[in-house]
Motif scaffolding. Structure first.
Motif, short mmCIF file in Angstrom:
data_model
loop_
_atom_site.label_atom_id
_atom_site.label_comp_id
_atom_site.label_asym_id
_atom_site.label_seq_id
_atom_site.Cartn_x
_atom_site.Cartn_y
_atom_site.Cartn_z
N HIS A 126 21.81 -1.77 -22.20
CA HIS A 126 23.10 -1.29 -21.70
C HIS A 126 23.96 -0.67 -22.79
O HIS A 126 24.84 0.15 -22.49
CB HIS A 126 23.85 -2.43 -21.01
N HIS A 127 23.72 -1.03 -24.06
CA HIS A 127 24.49 -0.45 -25.16
C HIS A 127 23.72 0.64 -25.90
O HIS A 127 24.19 1.15 -26.92
CB HIS A 127 24.92 -1.55 -26.14
N LEU A 128 22.54 0.99 -25.39
CA LEU A 128 21.73 2.10 -25.95
C LEU A 128 21.43 1.88 -27.43
O LEU A 128 21.56 2.80 -28.25
CB LEU A 128 22.45 3.45 -25.75
N LEU A 129 21.00 0.67 -27.78
CA LEU A 129 20.87 0.29 -29.19
C LEU A 129 19.45 0.39 -29.74
O LEU A 129 19.25 0.20 -30.95
CB LEU A 129 21.35 -1.16 -29.37
N LEU A 313 26.18 -5.38 -33.25
CA LEU A 313 25.68 -4.04 -33.55
C LEU A 313 26.50 -2.95 -32.89
O LEU A 313 26.76 -1.90 -33.48
CB LEU A 313 24.22 -3.93 -33.11
N SER A 314 26.91 -3.18 -31.65
CA SER A 314 27.62 -2.14 -30.91
C SER A 314 29.04 -1.92 -31.41
O SER A 314 29.66 -0.90 -31.08
CB SER A 314 27.65 -2.49 -29.42
N LYS A 315 29.59 -2.84 -32.20
CA LYS A 315 30.99 -2.73 -32.63
C LYS A 315 31.19 -1.71 -33.74
O LYS A 315 32.32 -1.32 -34.03
CB LYS A 315 31.53 -4.09 -33.06
N ASN A 316 30.11 -1.32 -34.43
CA ASN A 316 30.17 -0.18 -35.34
C ASN A 316 31.02 -0.44 -36.58
O ASN A 316 31.70 0.45 -37.08
CB ASN A 316 30.71 1.04 -34.58
N ARG A 407 29.54 1.66 -28.13
CA ARG A 407 29.58 1.60 -26.66
C ARG A 407 30.13 0.22 -26.31
O ARG A 407 29.73 -0.78 -26.90
CB ARG A 407 28.15 1.78 -26.12
N ASP A 408 31.05 0.18 -25.37
CA ASP A 408 31.71 -1.09 -25.06
C ASP A 408 32.14 -1.07 -23.60
O ASP A 408 32.69 -0.07 -23.13
CB ASP A 408 32.93 -1.29 -25.96
N GLY A 409 31.90 -2.20 -22.90
CA GLY A 409 32.28 -2.27 -21.50
C GLY A 409 33.75 -2.02 -21.29
O GLY A 409 34.15 -1.25 -20.43
N MET A 410 34.61 -2.69 -22.07
CA MET A 410 36.05 -2.45 -22.02
C MET A 410 36.60 -2.47 -23.43
O MET A 410 36.95 -1.45 -23.98
CB MET A 410 36.74 -3.52 -21.15
N ASN A 411 36.72 -3.59 -24.06
CA ASN A 411 37.27 -3.89 -25.38
C ASN A 411 38.71 -4.35 -25.27
O ASN A 411 39.64 -3.53 -25.20
CB ASN A 411 37.16 -2.73 -26.36
N LEU A 412 38.90 -5.67 -25.26
CA LEU A 412 40.23 -6.24 -25.12
C LEU A 412 41.03 -6.18 -26.41
O LEU A 412 42.26 -6.26 -26.38
CB LEU A 412 40.12 -7.69 -24.63
N VAL A 413 40.36 -6.04 -27.57
CA VAL A 413 41.10 -5.89 -28.83
C VAL A 413 42.03 -4.68 -28.75
O VAL A 413 43.18 -4.72 -29.20
CB VAL A 413 40.11 -5.77 -30.01
N ALA A 414 41.53 -3.59 -28.16
CA ALA A 414 42.33 -2.37 -28.04
C ALA A 414 43.56 -2.59 -27.19
O ALA A 414 44.54 -1.84 -27.28
CB ALA A 414 41.48 -1.24 -27.45
N LYS A 415 43.54 -3.62 -26.34
CA LYS A 415 44.67 -3.92 -25.47
C LYS A 415 45.57 -5.00 -26.06
O LYS A 415 46.79 -4.95 -25.91
CB LYS A 415 44.16 -4.32 -24.09
#
Length: 498
Positions: A126-129, A313-316, A407-415
């Motif tokens: 799902h994260h294309l990793l 890994l997906s957090k870059n 790639r991230d489903g939502m990311n609550l840190v950004a909110k």
């Protein structure tokens, strides 16, 4: 018997085991737990165990809520065995307003299901990793792991079927439990079932990396639900695209339904925000205030770039650090005037890919400090221990918040960051985060693979006038709190009544 059931791999609390065999309780981690905890009343920062027999507080949902979760390690399994049939609340542990049943799944089964399938296969899909010239590699061992994943999902289905009142609603969460909706429907056709995906959903050409039969089981598992929920339109559309691969499935794009084997599943989008009032109350607690004071003393009057992530890994994280380094190279006027505070909490350390990635993060951080650090200026502070109060303190002090996932489903840190910002922070945000669909107009949006573009965005964020930054931040906070967890969850349950 419960009227509302929640099922997720990680529960609202977890345990550690001391040398003398004692158990210490702490809050569960991750965005999923943060969102669900606000709904069920489970604590974000639980205290020590309550005396056995202490009554539970009423559930905020107004219903009898049972949260079913897995034991993640030996300490959790010990706690589950000591509790009556795994019921932590009945053993006197502080679980908030929800009853919690922690499943004692055999360690080998859990490891193969969690590490072998959920985290090494479905997460990567799902994260294309995947590094596709080398992986995935589906062989006999992968099939054995898949059998454990089936057994793991069956354990949840059995527990939910046993504990649900007739006609109850079951909310099954995330990729760990892709098969559970179908299994639960087979056991209890009277229940109303929703499955929610907190991850992105792979496009069909990538989803087809899975063996044909396994890919079909994943889709059919979720289609056992009455309602399948996703965080953004993009992920919901990708799921519908994949369902068109199923023989005999009928996809109605207008009605957003999938009919398969005589059963129809509605597909919905439910964005997840944060509970602004609760988050601000927590940030005003003395432990957060003390950490904020210590951070400000450490940073001084320098500008502060903050990132808060697991070493996932997906957090870059490595490219984010590389972008900070490039900014310091290209714009030496910022040397000595800015500090990058990077929270990189260990994640999935059982997997070699994650151990290697954590080491890469630490190497890059060390290189930056060695290259630019002076006697009176440390350009980078790397925090590797999970410290939730310190994270909240950092949000409040940040001038710039960097969120650059692949790639991230939502990311609550950004909110969460804009909600807690004291003076207004600028948000540098990856276009591949689900949150970009809601926040992009007031963020500096970047291609997460473009290090140079991210470096320039960091510079632009630092140069942004304070008044303009505060204006953007206020709108970001409004958007972040527009869909609080209570509404997100209530909307899923309401969708089951259609």
């Amino acid at each position: 018997m419960s009227q509302v059931l929640v099922a997720s791999n990680r529960g609202p609390v977890s345990f550690s085991l001391s040398d003398d065999g004692g158990l210490t309780l702490r809050r569960g981690g991750g965005g999923l737990v943060s969102g669900l905890a606000a709904v069920t009343g489970a604590p974000r920062d639980p205290g020590p165990p309550r005396p056995a027999g202490t009554a539970r507080e009423p559930s905020p949902t107004g219903s009898d809520v049972l949260w079913v979760c897995a034991s993640l390690g030996e300490a959790d399994r010990t706690a589950a065995r000591r509790a009556p049939d795994g019921r932590l609340d009945l053993a006197g542990y502080e679980t908030g307003g929800a009853a919690v049943r922690m499943l004692d799944i055999p360690a080998a089964t859990f490891d193969r299901a969690y590490n072998g399938v959920a985290n090494s296969t479905l997460w990567f899909i799902h994260h294309l990793l995947y590094d596709t010239p080398r992986s995935p590699h589906f062989d006999a061992r992968a099939r054995r792991d898949w059998q454990s994943y089936e057994a793991y999902n069956a354990a949840f289905a059995d527990a939910l079927a046993r504990d649900a009142a007739r006609g109850a609603k079951a909310a099954i969460q995330d990729y760990h439990l892709s098969l559970a909706p179908r299994m639960l429907r087979d056991r209890r056709p009277d229940l109303k079932i929703v499955h929610f995906s907190h991850t992105p959903w792979a496009p069909p050409e990538y989803f087809r990396l899975l063996p044909d039969d396994i890919g079909a089981q994943v889709l059919l598992g979720i289609l056992g639900a009455d309602h399948a929920g996703f965080l953004t339109e993009r992920w919901a559309s990708a799921f519908l695209d994949c369902c068109e691969l199923l023989p005999g499935a009928r996809v109605d794009r207008v009605a957003r339904t999938v009919t398969c084997s005589g059963h129809t599943t509605r597909v919905g989008v439910h964005g997840l925000g944060v509970d602004g009032a609760a988050l601000r109350r927590r940030a005003a607690e003395p432990d957060v205030v003390e950490r904020a004071r210590a951070l400000r003393e450490q940073v001084g009057d320098r500008r502060l770039i903050v990132r808060i992530d697991r070493t996932e890994l997906s957090k870059n994280i490595v490219r984010g650090l590389a972008a900070y380094r490039e900014m310091l190279v290209n714009h030496p006027e910022w040397r000595g005037r800015v500090v990058h505070l990077a929270f990189a909490y260990p994640s999935r350390y059982d997997l070699p890919e994650y151990r290697e990635y954590t080491e890469a993060v630490q190497r890059m951080a060390g290189q930056i400090s060695e290259e630019f650090g002076t006697a009176d200026w440390d350009p980078l502070i790397l925090q590797v221990n999970d410290d939730y109060p310190r994270s909240l303190a950092a949000y409040g002090l940040a001038d710039v918040l960097l969120v650059n996932p692949i790639r991230d489903g939502m990311n609550l840190v950004a909110k969460e960051g804009p909600v807690l910002s004291r003076n207004g922070c600028a948000l540098v945000l990856s276009r591949e985060a689900g949150a970009a669909a809601e926040l992009s107009e007031d963020a500096l949006v970047v291609n997460p693979y473009d290090v140079s573009q991210t470096a320039e965005a960091l510079r632009q964020a630092l140069l942004m006038p304070r008044a303009r930054r505060a204006e953007h931040c206020a709108r970001l906070a409004d958007a972040a709190t527009a869909l609080p967890p209570q509404r997100w969850f209530a909307d899923q349950l309401a969708a089951l009544d259609y």
